[in-house]
Design a protein around this motif. Structure first.
Motif, short mmCIF file in Angstrom:
data_model
loop_
_atom_site.label_atom_id
_atom_site.label_comp_id
_atom_site.label_asym_id
_atom_site.label_seq_id
_atom_site.Cartn_x
_atom_site.Cartn_y
_atom_site.Cartn_z
N ASN A 116 -0.04 2.93 5.50
CA ASN A 116 -1.06 1.63 5.66
C ASN A 116 -2.41 2.11 5.27
O ASN A 116 -2.53 3.34 4.61
N LEU A 117 -3.25 1.26 5.05
CA LEU A 117 -4.89 1.57 4.74
C LEU A 117 -5.25 2.57 5.70
O LEU A 117 -6.32 3.31 5.24
N ALA A 118 -4.98 2.75 6.83
CA ALA A 118 -6.05 3.26 7.83
C ALA A 118 -5.55 5.03 7.34
O ALA A 118 -6.41 5.78 7.66
N ILE A 152 0.95 -1.49 0.01
CA ILE A 152 -0.14 -0.14 -0.05
C ILE A 152 0.74 1.34 0.01
O ILE A 152 0.55 2.25 -0.74
N ALA A 153 1.95 1.27 0.82
CA ALA A 153 2.85 2.26 0.93
C ALA A 153 3.54 2.59 -0.56
O ALA A 153 3.68 3.90 -0.94
N MET A 154 3.62 1.63 -1.21
CA MET A 154 4.26 1.66 -2.42
C MET A 154 3.16 2.24 -3.54
O MET A 154 3.62 3.12 -4.45
N GLY A 211 -8.71 -2.21 5.74
CA GLY A 211 -7.79 -2.96 6.12
C GLY A 211 -8.25 -4.20 7.07
O GLY A 211 -7.77 -5.31 6.91
N GLU A 212 -9.03 -3.77 7.80
CA GLU A 212 -9.67 -4.87 8.70
C GLU A 212 -10.50 -5.95 7.76
O GLU A 212 -10.62 -7.18 8.38
#
Length: 151
Positions: free
Chosen positions: A54-56, A46-48, A75-76
């Motif tokens: 992160n998704l949050a 996700i960072a890339m 994300g959850e």
């Protein structure tokens, strides 16, 4: 009081309680594996892609000092789907396959103990209960008392 403790001991040593405890421990360990997969693979991915850690922190916004994060929910949801898929493919699917094979007769059912063995176990347990020992416990034979000396 002794009957209550014996009943509790029988409850604890019953197979399904032990299976439940093992399942909880294995489930916790499995959750740790999924968490490491998310933190070690999915979050860097996700960072890339999104330049966020992160998704949050993606798809989030603020209204009147209230934080809304659809990325956290996503994300959850990914965590849940990963755990559900692993449980399905590694537990449910193999058990269902084994049950189908048993129905067709290709795999033999586990054999129950013979009727005489069950009867002997019941007699043993009754005798143990009468003597104050728990089921399956044995005692070592006591040596006869020594003859009195000094006559």
């Amino acid at each position: 009081m002794k009957n209550v403790l014996n009943g509790f001991k029988e409850f604890i040593t019953r197979g399904n309680v032990i299976d439940l405890a093992v399942g909880i421990v294995i489930g916790a360990a499995f959750a740790a594996v999924i968490d490491s997969l998310v933190h070690g693979f999915i979050n860097p991915l996700i960072a890339m892609l999104f330049s966020k850690p992160n998704l949050a922190s993606t798809m989030s916004f603020e209204i009147n000092n209230a934080q809304f994060s659809f990325g956290l929910i996503l994300g959850e949801l990914i965590n849940f789907l990963a755990i559900a898929a692993a449980v399905y493919f590694f537990v449910v699917l193999p058990i269902n396959h084994l049950q189908r094979l048993r129905k067709r007769g290709e795999v033999a059912e586990p054999q129950a103990p013979a009727e005489d063995v069950i009867l002997l176990q019941e007699i043993r347990d009754l005798l143990a209960a009468q003597s104050g020992r728990g089921p399956g416990q044995t005692t070592t034979p006591k040596a006869p008392p020594a003859p009195p000396t000094g006559y």
